[in-house]
Design a protein around this motif. Structure first.
Motif, PDB file in Angstrom:
ATOM      1  N   LEU A  21      70.209  33.929  14.475  1.00 62.46           N
ATOM      2  CA  LEU A  21      70.315  35.573  13.889  1.00 62.46           C
ATOM      3  C   LEU A  21      69.139  35.787  13.179  1.00 62.46           C
ATOM      4  N   GLU A  22      67.828  35.137  12.958  1.00 57.92           N
ATOM      5  CA  GLU A  22      66.197  36.370  13.525  1.00 57.92           C
ATOM      6  C   GLU A  22      66.080  36.752  13.870  1.00 57.92           C
ATOM      7  N   TYR A  23      66.529  36.392  15.091  1.00 57.74           N
ATOM      8  CA  TYR A  23      66.322  36.891  16.855  1.00 57.74           C
ATOM      9  C   TYR A  23      67.855  38.133  16.727  1.00 57.74           C
ATOM     10  N   LEU A  24      68.668  38.170  16.773  1.00 57.19           N
ATOM     11  CA  LEU A  24      69.716  39.553  16.276  1.00 57.19           C
ATOM     12  C   LEU A  24      68.984  40.867  15.454  1.00 57.19           C
ATOM     13  N   ILE A  25      68.500  39.916  13.882  1.00 52.04           N
ATOM     14  CA  ILE A  25      67.815  41.411  13.245  1.00 52.04           C
ATOM     15  C   ILE A  25      66.730  41.719  13.903  1.00 52.04           C
ATOM     16  N   SER A  26      66.255  40.544  14.201  1.00 53.11           N
ATOM     17  CA  SER A  26      64.685  41.613  14.881  1.00 53.11           C
ATOM     18  C   SER A  26      65.011  41.977  15.830  1.00 53.11           C
ATOM     19  N   GLU A  27      65.793  42.039  17.572  1.00 52.05           N
ATOM     20  CA  GLU A  27      66.425  42.831  18.365  1.00 52.05           C
ATOM     21  C   GLU A  27      67.591  44.212  17.859  1.00 52.05           C
ATOM     22  N   THR A  28      67.893  43.898  16.221  1.00 48.01           N
ATOM     23  CA  THR A  28      68.971  45.017  16.593  1.00 48.01           C
ATOM     24  C   THR A  28      67.891  46.286  15.801  1.00 48.01           C
ATOM     25  N   ARG A  29      66.976  45.515  14.808  1.00 53.10           N
ATOM     26  CA  ARG A  29      66.051  46.550  13.799  1.00 53.10           C
ATOM     27  C   ARG A  29      65.633  47.398  15.687  1.00 53.10           C
ATOM     28  N   ALA A  30      64.863  46.565  16.818  1.00 52.08           N
ATOM     29  CA  ALA A  30      64.307  47.513  17.902  1.00 52.08           C
ATOM     30  C   ALA A  30      65.077  48.419  17.521  1.00 52.08           C
ATOM     31  N   SER A  31      66.413  47.970  18.449  1.00 49.23           N
ATOM     32  CA  SER A  31      67.371  49.103  18.571  1.00 49.23           C
ATOM     33  C   SER A  31      66.990  50.024  17.595  1.00 49.23           C
ATOM     34  N   GLY A  46      75.188  56.538  14.473  1.00 48.83           N
ATOM     35  CA  GLY A  46      74.397  56.019  15.183  1.00 48.83           C
ATOM     36  C   GLY A  46      73.822  54.841  14.697  1.00 48.83           C
ATOM     37  N   ARG A  47      72.508  54.937  14.102  1.00 47.36           N
ATOM     38  CA  ARG A  47      71.885  54.342  13.261  1.00 47.36           C
ATOM     39  C   ARG A  47      72.719  54.001  12.342  1.00 47.36           C
ATOM     40  N   GLU A  48      72.881  54.436  11.716  1.00 48.79           N
ATOM     41  CA  GLU A  48      74.062  53.791  10.426  1.00 48.79           C
ATOM     42  C   GLU A  48      74.544  52.959  10.685  1.00 48.79           C
ATOM     43  N   MET A  49      75.054  52.882  12.119  1.00 48.56           N
ATOM     44  CA  MET A  49      75.973  51.453  12.323  1.00 48.56           C
ATOM     45  C   MET A  49      75.068  50.947  13.132  1.00 48.56           C
ATOM     46  N   LEU A  50      74.114  51.307  13.331  1.00 51.28           N
ATOM     47  CA  LEU A  50      73.143  49.584  13.892  1.00 51.28           C
ATOM     48  C   LEU A  50      72.241  49.356  12.097  1.00 51.28           C
ATOM     49  N   GLN A  51      72.179  50.371  10.921  1.00 52.13           N
ATOM     50  CA  GLN A  51      71.948  49.291   9.864  1.00 52.13           C
ATOM     51  C   GLN A  51      73.272  48.588   9.256  1.00 52.13           C
ATOM     52  N   GLN A  52      73.951  48.727   9.719  1.00 49.04           N
ATOM     53  CA  GLN A  52      75.126  47.877   8.144  1.00 49.04           C
ATOM     54  C   GLN A  52      75.092  47.212   9.429  1.00 49.04           C
ATOM     55  N   GLU A  53      75.389  46.605  10.599  1.00 52.51           N
ATOM     56  CA  GLU A  53      75.090  45.493  11.599  1.00 52.51           C
ATOM     57  C   GLU A  53      73.582  44.803  10.722  1.00 52.51           C
ATOM     58  N   ILE A  54      72.663  45.425  10.532  1.00 54.92           N
ATOM     59  CA  ILE A  54      71.727  44.907  10.037  1.00 54.92           C
ATOM     60  C   ILE A  54      72.118  44.039   8.540  1.00 54.92           C
ATOM     61  N   ASN A  55      72.730  45.093   8.140  1.00 59.06           N
ATOM     62  CA  ASN A  55      72.846  44.572   6.430  1.00 59.06           C
ATOM     63  C   ASN A  55      73.776  43.714   6.983  1.00 59.06           C
ATOM     64  N   ASN A  56      74.556  42.987   7.931  1.00 59.30           N
ATOM     65  CA  ASN A  56      75.386  42.438   7.808  1.00 59.30           C
ATOM     66  C   ASN A  56      75.122  41.132   8.591  1.00 59.30           C
ATOM     67  N   LEU A  57      73.640  41.105   9.220  1.00 56.91           N
ATOM     68  CA  LEU A  57      73.295  39.638   9.862  1.00 56.91           C
ATOM     69  C   LEU A  57      72.041  39.332   9.125  1.00 56.91           C
ATOM     70  N   GLN A  58      71.795  40.090   8.221  1.00 62.32           N
ATOM     71  CA  GLN A  58      70.949  39.524   6.886  1.00 62.32           C
ATOM     72  C   GLN A  58      72.304  38.752   5.858  1.00 62.32           C
TER      73      GLN A  58
END
Length: 146
Positions: A21-31, A46-58
């Motif tokens: 999960l930490e890796y996925l969060i890191s990669e999603t933040r980089a994206s 697109g950025r908002e969708m990525l932010q929602q994904e980061i929140n979900n992973l968190q």
């Protein structure tokens, strides 16, 4: 049954989940940082969708971290009744009451890890050897508790 080995397997599974999960969060933040552009609304969406994904992973990471904390409180001492940390054999299966990390196979035995909040554990909580309980109209007998 060696409950210490089971606990170690659970701890390893949780640690691996945390790393993933930490890796996925890191990669999603980089994206998310890569999509910064002045091109307009399409990129903002697109950025908002990525932010929602980061929140979900968190959220998932926080849940796994709380599972890790719960497992740290468990010990491998024998149990006389169904409680957190008990390994319970019923006529339907083998269950380890800790956190839910799925199925574990150890020394040829297949067991399911279950959360104390699960309906199964709530139905058998506090029961002792040879006690019965019913869940989903299925009667089960406790054959052993470690």
């Amino acid at each position: 049954m060696n409950k210490a080995e089971i606990l170690n397997i659970i701890k390893e599974k949780i640690t691996e989940k945390i790393r993933s999960l930490e890796y996925l969060i890191s990669e999603t933040r980089a994206s998310n940082n890569d999509t910064k552009s002045s091109m307009g609304d399409k990129y903002e969406t697109g950025r908002e969708m990525l932010q929602q994904e980061i929140n979900n992973l968190q959220r998932q990471l926080n849940e796994v971290l709380s599972q890790q904390a719960a497992v740290q409180k468990l010990n491998a001492e024998p149990s006389a009744q169904v409680q957190s940390g008990a390994l319970v054999k019923t006529d339907k299966g083998l269950f380890y009451v800790a956190v839910s990390v799925g199925e574990i196979i150890l020394n040829g035995y297949k067991m399911i890890t279950v959360s104390p909040e699960s309906p199964l554990v709530k139905a058998m909580f506090g029961k002792k050897l040879a006690d019965t309980f019913t869940i989903n109209n299925n009667r089960q007998v406790i054959e052993n508790i470690w």
